[in-house]
Every structure is written in structure tokens, then in C-alpha cells.
Design an enzyme around this catalytic site. Structure first.
Site, PDB file in Angstrom:
ATOM      1  N   ARG A 243       0.827  -1.259  -0.135  1.00  0.00           N
ATOM      2  CA  ARG A 243      -0.148   0.043   0.191  1.00  0.00           C
ATOM      3  C   ARG A 243       0.875   1.211  -0.026  1.00  0.00           C
ATOM      4  O   ARG A 243       0.477   2.225  -0.714  1.00  0.00           O
ATOM      5  CB  ARG A 243      -1.034   0.101   1.224  1.00  0.00           C
ATOM      6  N   GLY A 340     -11.541  20.574 -23.673  1.00  0.00           N
ATOM      7  CA  GLY A 340     -11.841  19.531 -24.540  1.00  0.00           C
ATOM      8  C   GLY A 340     -10.511  18.712 -24.946  1.00  0.00           C
ATOM      9  O   GLY A 340     -10.960  17.714 -25.083  1.00  0.00           O
ATOM     10  N   GLU A 363      -5.267  -3.322  -4.059  1.00  0.00           N
ATOM     11  CA  GLU A 363      -4.602  -3.382  -2.760  1.00  0.00           C
ATOM     12  C   GLU A 363      -5.279  -2.811  -1.655  1.00  0.00           C
ATOM     13  O   GLU A 363      -4.867  -2.191  -0.598  1.00  0.00           O
ATOM     14  CB  GLU A 363      -3.083  -2.909  -2.765  1.00  0.00           C
TER      15      GLU A 363
HETATM   16  N1  COS Z   1      -0.575  -7.290   9.849  1.00  0.00           N
HETATM   17  C1  COS Z   1      -0.678  -8.179  10.719  1.00  0.00           C
HETATM   18  N2  COS Z   1      -1.713  -8.799  10.958  1.00  0.00           N
HETATM   19  C2  COS Z   1      -2.750  -8.515  10.717  1.00  0.00           C
HETATM   20  C3  COS Z   1      -3.081  -7.375   9.870  1.00  0.00           C
HETATM   21  C4  COS Z   1      -1.896  -6.514   9.647  1.00  0.00           C
HETATM   22  N3  COS Z   1      -1.849  -5.425   8.734  1.00  0.00           N
HETATM   23  N4  COS Z   1      -4.238  -6.950   9.578  1.00  0.00           N
HETATM   24  C5  COS Z   1      -4.885  -8.037  10.252  1.00  0.00           C
HETATM   25  N5  COS Z   1      -4.067  -8.874  10.813  1.00  0.00           N
HETATM   26  C6  COS Z   1      -4.377 -10.082  11.591  1.00  0.00           C
HETATM   27  C7  COS Z   1      -5.354  -9.615  12.805  1.00  0.00           C
HETATM   28  O1  COS Z   1      -4.681  -9.456  13.879  1.00  0.00           O
HETATM   29  C8  COS Z   1      -6.111 -10.945  13.049  1.00  0.00           C
HETATM   30  O2  COS Z   1      -5.263 -11.746  13.978  1.00  0.00           O
HETATM   31  P1  COS Z   1      -5.834 -12.542  15.126  1.00  0.00           P
HETATM   32  O3  COS Z   1      -7.112 -13.312  14.819  1.00  0.00           O
HETATM   33  O4  COS Z   1      -4.815 -13.234  15.793  1.00  0.00           O
HETATM   34  O5  COS Z   1      -6.385 -11.290  16.124  1.00  0.00           O
HETATM   35  C9  COS Z   1      -6.285 -11.636  11.865  1.00  0.00           C
HETATM   36  O6  COS Z   1      -5.333 -10.981  10.836  1.00  0.00           O
HETATM   37  C10 COS Z   1      -7.690 -11.194  11.222  1.00  0.00           C
HETATM   38  O7  COS Z   1      -7.483  -9.656  11.250  1.00  0.00           O
HETATM   39  P2  COS Z   1      -9.094  -8.999  11.027  1.00  0.00           P
HETATM   40  O8  COS Z   1     -10.066  -9.459  12.191  1.00  0.00           O
HETATM   41  O9  COS Z   1      -8.977  -7.434  11.153  1.00  0.00           O
HETATM   42  O10 COS Z   1      -9.754  -9.338   9.686  1.00  0.00           O
HETATM   43  P3  COS Z   1     -11.017  -9.036   8.716  1.00  0.00           P
HETATM   44  O11 COS Z   1     -11.748 -10.059   8.136  1.00  0.00           O
HETATM   45  O12 COS Z   1     -11.870  -8.221   9.545  1.00  0.00           O
HETATM   46  O13 COS Z   1     -10.276  -8.302   7.627  1.00  0.00           O
HETATM   47  C11 COS Z   1      -9.413  -6.362   6.320  1.00  0.00           C
HETATM   48  C12 COS Z   1      -9.752  -7.027   7.652  1.00  0.00           C
HETATM   49  C13 COS Z   1     -10.772  -5.734   5.761  1.00  0.00           C
HETATM   50  C14 COS Z   1      -8.723  -4.986   6.637  1.00  0.00           C
HETATM   51  C15 COS Z   1      -8.700  -7.274   5.243  1.00  0.00           C
HETATM   52  O14 COS Z   1      -9.657  -8.169   4.894  1.00  0.00           O
HETATM   53  C16 COS Z   1      -8.315  -6.664   3.954  1.00  0.00           C
HETATM   54  O15 COS Z   1      -7.258  -5.745   4.044  1.00  0.00           O
HETATM   55  N6  COS Z   1      -9.254  -6.440   2.905  1.00  0.00           N
HETATM   56  C17 COS Z   1      -8.849  -6.005   1.845  1.00  0.00           C
HETATM   57  C18 COS Z   1      -7.964  -6.778   0.942  1.00  0.00           C
HETATM   58  C19 COS Z   1      -7.132  -6.561  -0.116  1.00  0.00           C
HETATM   59  O16 COS Z   1      -6.435  -5.540  -0.116  1.00  0.00           O
HETATM   60  N7  COS Z   1      -7.384  -6.945  -1.280  1.00  0.00           N
HETATM   61  C20 COS Z   1      -6.756  -6.552  -2.506  1.00  0.00           C
HETATM   62  C21 COS Z   1      -5.951  -7.657  -3.073  1.00  0.00           C
HETATM   63  S1  COS Z   1      -4.592  -7.630  -3.708  1.00  0.00           S
HETATM   64  S2  COS Z   1      -4.521  -6.491  -5.294  1.00  0.00           S
END
Ligand code: COS
Length: 381
Positions: A243, A340, A363
Site C-alpha cells: 500500500r 476539450g 490493494e
Molecule cells: N498485519 C498483521 N496482522 C494483521 C494485519 C496486519 N496488517 N491485519 C490483520 N491482521 C490479523 C489480525 O490481527 C487478526 O489476527 P488475530 O485473529 O490473531 O487477532 C487477523 O489478521 C484477522 O484480522 P481482522 O479481524 O482485522 O480481519 P477482517 O476479516 O476483519 O479483515 C480487512 C480485515 C478488511 C482489513 C482485510 O480483509 C483487508 O485488508 N481486505 C482487503 C484485501 C485487499 O487489499 N485486497 C486486495 C487484493 S491484492 S490487489
């Protein structure tokens, strides 16, 4: 080890020259043909651009994050499709191996990624799992010394050129959500992998995204990245880094468009004077410069913090959110200043307008960045 300032400036000047002399003259033809000329790819290989973020002991340039975002800003001075050629090897395709790979995995894969001999792709997104990445359904079921992978990945950048995939798949189907996911290195030539044709897109022609289908693909267990169940964290940490890089590209593109708009405002005459003399045009230029400068400062600050060993999940999300929205506004103003001429293809401004739209989506969408920022604030980070 950070580069000394002289070496860093030489590297940036070399990239700047390559962008100006090789890429910019090819922008229109790449967009028209949706094809990246081999000499661009060769040129990037020769400059070592595929390996900027890969440690020197594994054949890369081993740049720090600040140095990497400065390179990303330089690459942003041309159509972002060019940056995409190296984008996955520098970022989401390779960093799982850099950050979580075993010594053997690093030795096997990183030198080839650094040289550009092979391209890597990042397989997270699926038809039913975009922003909600933890809901992914591709499975990787352990059978003896292999995992058997089944599922479909969507919108995978560079998949049609890839020699390896960093794959996130559910190794424990009984566990829903993030915990059941593992990450793998998957050689692209394994039987059962099918890469679809490139999607027709709104912009960034020349950079390709495709579906990747895995059908009973047998992945050796020693290609798992990190521990079983850690795959979601691998993906998130890779994205934290990615990012910031994307935010750097946004700054570069904005600066290119501001340069174009300033030149046009200096030359174009209406009502008997240069349009740059009108205060309403000046206001648009000033807003664009202010915002791009703010984004530049933000990206560099976050990158320096990461280089200092700080966790920058929130700062990277702030930078990606602000810079991608910023470049959208800058591109919109550039079209407006060109009038334009901004709307017709010959000037290339409308092409950038379309190209930058994806920055607010891939991302992690702007809305996902907002969510990450707010969650980290509430956690007290
Ligand atoms: N670094 C380390 N660990 C991370 C983290 C990070 N940046 N973000 C989340 N985690 C960990 C959390 O700590 C959690 O761990 P525990 O269960 O041990 O506490 C676990 O991962 C799950 O995290 P969370 O509950 O926040 O997950 P969600 O399902 O709520 O999702 C988002 C979080 C929405 C932020 C995530 O799914 C996301 O980034 N989605 C977008 C995906 C993306 O960018 N796609 C593009 C594809 S690549 S072009």
C-alpha cells in the site's frame, strides 16, 4: 543498509531517464495495443528494477522502503502500466517470500524474481472474496507431503506472465475466517493450473489481470510460507508494504499530471491571455500541488517509520487512502484545465484519468483503508 545519498540519487536519475526516454514515448502505443514491448521489460531487467525490494544477498538491490517509494514516484511519471511490469516482483508477489520464506525458499526463488527471470503474482482475491479477503474459499488440503489446491482466483495482476504465485488458500476448511488460511509458493507450471485471458479494463492497458484456476494442484508441503494458519497475516503484512508503494506511485502520477497542466496553462490562450493567468485555473493548480505535496510528505514519513522498524499498518493505510484519492482529484482537474483537449485521446490526459481510477480499489479500497485506520485508532495504535 540504506544507500549513500550519492548512489541513491544516481539510481533515481537513471530511473528518471529510463522513464522519460523509453516509457513516455511508448505510452500511446502500449495503451492502444494493450501490449508491453519486450524492450521495456528488458530495460527494466537491465536496471535491476525487478529486484529493488529483494535483499542483496538474494540478488536484489535491497532498497529500504523510503528508497523504494522514491523509485515508485519516478515510475509514476509515466502510464502506471509500465510500473505494473515490475510491480508484483517488487511488492505483493515477492514479499511473502522475503518476509516469511525459509532460507531454502529464499535461495530458490528470490534470485530469479530479482533478476526478472520469472514474474510472480499474488493470488488472494476470489470471485466471492474481494474486500472480505478472509472469506476466501480456495482450499489447500494436506495429503502426505503435499497440499492439494482447488479454487479460483480473480483479477490476478501479471498472472499470464507469472512463473510463480504467492497463493492464499484455506488449509483448514473447518475454520471460517482468517485463522484457517495458509500461504504458499506455487510454481506456475504445476499441472492443474489454468490462467484465463486478460480482462478488458477501464485503464492501464498493457498491464494484465486474469483469473487463475487451480484444479487438484499438488503443491509440495515445503512450499508453504510460514506456519499453517498464518496465511492471512502473511497477506496483510505484504499488503501493508504494498500500500505504501502504491501511494508512492500515486504521488508520481500526480506530479506528472501537474507538470502537464502547468505547461498547458502557460501556453493555452483564451480571452486574449494565457489561461494560467486566470485565478480560477491557478486555484486548481494550487490545490493539486498542495495535495500532491501533502501525499509526498505522508508517504515518505510512513516509509521512514517502516525503515526504522515501526509497524506502519495505519500509516500505510492513511497514505494509500489519501494518495489514491488525491491523484483522482488531480487527474480530474488536469482534464478540466485541458478542457476539450483533456477529453480527447491525443493529449493522453483522459488516459491517465482512467488509469488512476484503480488506485482507489486495488490493494484495498479506500473504504478498506478507512476501516484499517479507524480500527487501529480504536485499538490505540
Ligand atoms: N498485519 C498483521 N496482522 C494483521 C494485519 C496486519 N496488517 N491485519 C490483520 N491482521 C490479523 C489480525 O490481527 C487478526 O489476527 P488475530 O485473529 O490473531 O487477532 C487477523 O489478521 C484477522 O484480522 P481482522 O479481524 O482485522 O480481519 P477482517 O476479516 O476483519 O479483515 C480487512 C480485515 C478488511 C482489513 C482485510 O480483509 C483487508 O485488508 N481486505 C482487503 C484485501 C485487499 O487489499 N485486497 C486486495 C487484493 S491484492 S490487489
Amino acid at each position: 543498509m540504506p544507500l549513500d545519498l550519492e548512489t541513491r540519487d544516481q539510481l533515481l536519475a537513471t530511473v528518471r531517464r529510463f522513464v522519460r526516454e523509453t516509457c513516455v514515448p511508448l505510452e500511446a502505443i502500449v495503451a492502444e495495443t494493450d501490449r508491453m514491448p519486450d524492450r521495456v521489460i528488458e530495460g527494466m531487467r537491465a536496471l535491476g528494477l525487478f529486484g529493488i525490494s529483494i535483499p542483496q544477498e538474494h540478488g536484489g538491490l535491497g532498497l529500504g522502503m523510503e528508497e523504494e517509494v522514491l523509485v515508485a514516484m519516478e515510475l509514476g511519471h509515466t502510464s502506471p502500466a509500465f510500473r505494473s511490469v515490475i510491480g508484483t516482483n517488487v511488492g505483493i508477489g515477492s514479499q511473502g517470500v522475503v518476509m516469511f520464506g525459509s532460507e531454502a525458499q529464499k535461495r530458490e526463488w528470490l534470485p530469479r524474481l530479482a533478476s526478472g527471470e520469472i514474474v510472480s503474482s499474488f493470488c488472494l482475491t476470489e470471485p466471492g472474496a474481494g474486500s472480505d479477503a478472509a472469506s476466501l474459499r480456495t482450499t489447500a488440503i494436506r495429503q502426505g507431503d503435499h497440499y492439494v489446491v482447488n479454487g479460483t482466483k480473480r483479477f490476478i495482476t501479471n498472472a499470464n506472465r507469472a512463473g510463480m504465485f504467492t497463493l492464499m488458500a484455506r488449509s483448514d476448511p473447518a475454520r471460517k475466517g482468517a485463522g484457517g488460511i495458509s500461504a504458499f509458493i506455487v510454481p506456475a507450471n504445476l499441472p492443474g493450473i489454468h490462467v484465463g485471458p486478460p480482462e478488458k479494463k477501464m485503464g492501464q492497458q498493457g498491464a494484465h489481470i486474469c483469473d487463475v484456476v487451480f484444479e487438484d494442484v499438488r503443491v509440495p508441503a515445503d512450499l508453504r510460507l510460514g506456519e499453517e494458519g498464518d496465511g492471512f497475516k502473511v497477506a496483510m503484512q505484504v499488503l501493508d508494504r504494498g500500500r505504501l508503494h502504491i501511494a508512492g506511485v500515486c504521488v508520481g502520477v500526480a506530479e506528472r499530471l501537474i507538470g502537464e497542466a502547468v505547461n498547458y496553462a502557460r501556453e493555452r490562450e483564451q480571452f486574449g491571455q494565457k489561461i494560467g493567468e486566470f485565478q480560477l485555473v491557478q486555484a486548481m493548480l494550487a490545490d493539486s500541488r498542495t495535495e500532491s505535496y501533502a501525499a509526498r510528505c505522508m508517504v515518505l514519513d510512513a516509509a521512514c517509520k517502516r525503515d526504522a522498524g515501526e509497524k506502519v499498518t495505519m500509516e500505510a493505510a492513511c497514505a494509500k487512502y489519501f494518495a489514491s484519492e488525491m491523484v483522482g482529484r488531480v487527474a480530474d482537474r488536469a482534464v478540466q484545465i485541458f478542457g476539450g483537449a483533456g477529453y480527447v485521446a491525443d493529449y493522453g490526459i483522459e488516459r491517465f484519468y482512467r488509469d488512476v481510477r484503480i488506485f482507489r480499489i486495488y490493494e484495498g479500497t479506500s473504504q478498506v483503508q478507512q476501516l484499517v485506520i479507524a480500527r487501529n485508532m480504536l485499538k490505540g495504535d
